[in-house]
Design a protein around this motif. Structure first.
Motif, PDB file in Angstrom:
ATOM      1  N   UNK A  96     -75.090-117.381  11.566  1.00  0.00           N
ATOM      2  CA  UNK A  96     -74.569-118.601  12.189  1.00  0.00           C
ATOM      3  C   UNK A  96     -75.384-118.856  13.452  1.00  0.00           C
ATOM      4  N   UNK A  97     -76.399-119.689  13.316  1.00  0.00           N
ATOM      5  CA  UNK A  97     -77.313-119.894  14.426  1.00  0.00           C
ATOM      6  C   UNK A  97     -78.041-118.597  14.746  1.00  0.00           C
ATOM      7  N   UNK A  98     -78.022-118.200  16.009  1.00  0.00           N
ATOM      8  CA  UNK A  98     -78.665-116.948  16.424  1.00  0.00           C
ATOM      9  C   UNK A  98     -77.762-115.746  16.242  1.00  0.00           C
ATOM     10  N   UNK A  99     -76.532-115.979  15.731  1.00  0.00           N
ATOM     11  CA  UNK A  99     -75.560-114.908  15.604  1.00  0.00           C
ATOM     12  C   UNK A  99     -75.558-114.362  14.174  1.00  0.00           C
ATOM     13  N   UNK A 100     -75.572-113.047  14.050  1.00  0.00           N
ATOM     14  CA  UNK A 100     -75.505-112.403  12.742  1.00  0.00           C
ATOM     15  C   UNK A 100     -74.327-111.435  12.747  1.00  0.00           C
ATOM     16  N   UNK A 101     -73.553-111.428  11.659  1.00  0.00           N
ATOM     17  CA  UNK A 101     -72.393-110.545  11.577  1.00  0.00           C
ATOM     18  C   UNK A 101     -72.263-110.027  10.154  1.00  0.00           C
ATOM     19  N   UNK A 124     -68.876 -99.742   9.291  1.00  0.00           N
ATOM     20  CA  UNK A 124     -68.851-100.363  10.617  1.00  0.00           C
ATOM     21  C   UNK A 124     -68.950-101.876  10.460  1.00  0.00           C
ATOM     22  N   UNK A 125     -68.355-102.596  11.376  1.00  0.00           N
ATOM     23  CA  UNK A 125     -68.456-104.055  11.441  1.00  0.00           C
ATOM     24  C   UNK A 125     -69.333-104.402  12.652  1.00  0.00           C
ATOM     25  N   UNK A 126     -70.145-105.420  12.505  1.00  0.00           N
ATOM     26  CA  UNK A 126     -71.044-105.771  13.608  1.00  0.00           C
ATOM     27  C   UNK A 126     -71.126-107.287  13.774  1.00  0.00           C
ATOM     28  N   UNK A 127     -71.448-107.686  15.001  1.00  0.00           N
ATOM     29  CA  UNK A 127     -71.650-109.099  15.331  1.00  0.00           C
ATOM     30  C   UNK A 127     -72.537-109.154  16.560  1.00  0.00           C
ATOM     31  N   UNK A 128     -73.679-109.807  16.441  1.00  0.00           N
ATOM     32  CA  UNK A 128     -74.592-109.875  17.578  1.00  0.00           C
ATOM     33  C   UNK A 128     -75.873-110.591  17.214  1.00  0.00           C
ATOM     34  N   UNK A 129     -76.905-110.288  17.987  1.00  0.00           N
ATOM     35  CA  UNK A 129     -78.179-110.972  17.793  1.00  0.00           C
ATOM     36  C   UNK A 129     -79.041-110.306  16.731  1.00  0.00           C
ATOM     37  N   UNK A 130     -78.693-109.102  16.294  1.00  0.00           N
ATOM     38  CA  UNK A 130     -79.529-108.397  15.328  1.00  0.00           C
ATOM     39  C   UNK A 130     -78.666-107.516  14.435  1.00  0.00           C
ATOM     40  N   UNK A 144     -74.565-102.305  20.888  1.00  0.00           N
ATOM     41  CA  UNK A 144     -73.433-103.015  21.474  1.00  0.00           C
ATOM     42  C   UNK A 144     -72.810-104.013  20.511  1.00  0.00           C
ATOM     43  N   UNK A 145     -73.536-104.352  19.427  1.00  0.00           N
ATOM     44  CA  UNK A 145     -73.018-105.367  18.511  1.00  0.00           C
ATOM     45  C   UNK A 145     -71.977-104.834  17.536  1.00  0.00           C
ATOM     46  N   UNK A 146     -71.698-103.536  17.552  1.00  0.00           N
ATOM     47  CA  UNK A 146     -70.693-102.984  16.640  1.00  0.00           C
ATOM     48  C   UNK A 146     -69.299-103.277  17.188  1.00  0.00           C
ATOM     49  N   UNK A 147     -68.460-103.889  16.345  1.00  0.00           N
ATOM     50  CA  UNK A 147     -67.151-104.348  16.801  1.00  0.00           C
ATOM     51  C   UNK A 147     -65.990-103.518  16.249  1.00  0.00           C
TER      52      UNK A 147
END
Length: 350
Positions: free
Chosen positions: A74-79, A29-35, A8-11
């Motif tokens: 950025x904190x718990x967020x990885x992109x 692919x671009x991603x942003x999420x917890x992992x 779900x983290x793929x944007x």
């Protein structure tokens, strides 16, 4: 190779397919999420839409492996972003030592077997072709290179992959000799944007080919010319030469005269081969599940452009509209008179 989870983290991202690429499919692919997505897994991108009547369609766009580049924390967020390579990337390794296949080897069956041994799913058309003699591959050859050589020997096209990542091995058929499976009209019923681009290779077409052969005993020169006024690429119409020069290292014949005849024939063939006119049409639009290798028809009545060609490339943006650019081409075999000449530049009698 079974689907296990959704990312779900793929944007967003994009895919690029081309029949002229070794791997056929590349992208990102671009991603942003917890992992960060797992690089050890293959990934499959789907596109879906619902029409005004509530009917739903969903299908695969591309399948391949990821290679994650730089990530931002950025904190718990990885992109970040990751490169994607088609499933044939699995076959870019090789045996690591010379490999000799004996005469009588079943070419297509062997090619499919090598790729299946790497874990790839292969759909290979039946073929009875066997190698007429032994063939040795150098130690730095890849399994994909070995498979493609075997397929070519059997009259097949190079190995490709479909949107599911399945390797396809099929006899080569010129795309324009097939029925058009996709139509791109301008009458409001299509899914393409109201603009296409067209180009051809006329500016790069040679009209003079000159070849040189030399060994310890002889030096040979041959020339093939297109001076035919019926040809758009000829020296007569262009009013200038566009020259292609090349050195030849192997020639049949046991006398200088026979070797010169072979060199003149080679020059004529090289001129004819390089004079094939190639026309391209690029069609931008919304996502369509057209496959590279299929045949398409462009029917743009308002511009008077009607074009049937093989789909050679496809680019898809992984945004909400799935914007897609499809490139088609067609080959126009030339029919013109070729004049050849040549001479034995020097010869040492033995």
């Amino acid at each position: 190779m079974e689907e296990a989870e959704d990312y779900w983290q793929i944007t967003g991202g994009k895919s690029s397919e081309s029949m002229f690429k070794e791997l056929k499919v590349t992208g990102s692919i671009d991603f942003e999420g917890a992992a960060v997505p797992d690089e050890s897994d293959a990934i499959r991108v789907y596109y879906g839409f619902t029409n005004q009547w509530g009917e739903r369609w969903e299908g695969p766009v591309a399948t391949g492996f990821l290679e994650v580049g730089e990530t931002s924390l950025e904190g718990a967020l990885v992109s970040g972003s990751a490169d994607m390579a088609g499933m044939l990337t699995v076959a870019t390794c090789g045996p690591g030592c010379p490999l000799t296949l004996p005469a009588g080897t079943k070419a297509v069956e062997t090619a499919a077997g090598h790729l299946r041994a790497l874990g790839l799913t292969v759909d290979a058309a039946p073929s009875s072709y066997r190698l007429s003699g032994p063939h040795t591959f150098e130690r730095d050859e890849s399994w994909l290179g070995i498979a493609n050589w075997l397929l070519s020997a059997a009259g097949f096209g190079s190995a490709t992959t479909d949107a599911w990542g399945t390797v396809q091995m099929q006899p080569y058929v010129e795309p324009t000799e097939r029925e058009a499976t996709w139509t791109f009209p301008d009458d409001g019923t299509g899914f393409s944007f109201p603009a296409i681009k067209a180009k051809d290779n006329r500016a790069d077409t040679p009209n003079v080919v000159r070849l040189w052969y030399e060994d310890d005993s002889v030096g040979l020169f041959a020339e093939a010319r297109n001076d035919d006024p019926r040809s758009e690429a000829s020296t007569t119409v262009r009013r200038r030469e566009r020259q292609l020069d090349d050195d030849v290292t192997e020639l049949p014949g046991d006398t200088p005269e026979k070797m010169l005849a072979a060199l003149k024939a080679l020059a004529e063939k090289k001129l004819a081969d390089n004079s094939t006119r190639i026309e391209y049409v690029t069609v931008p639009g919304l996502f369509v599940p057209a496959q590279v290798g299929e045949c398409g028809l462009v029917d743009y009545e308002r511009s008077g452009k009607r074009f049937t060609g093989g789909i050679t490339a496809k680019e898809v943006d992984f945004g909400p509209g799935g914007e897609t650019t499809i490139t088609m081409r067609r080959l126009l075999r030339p029919d013109f008179k070729i004049e050849t000449s040549g001479k034995v530049a020097w010869h040492v009698d033995k």
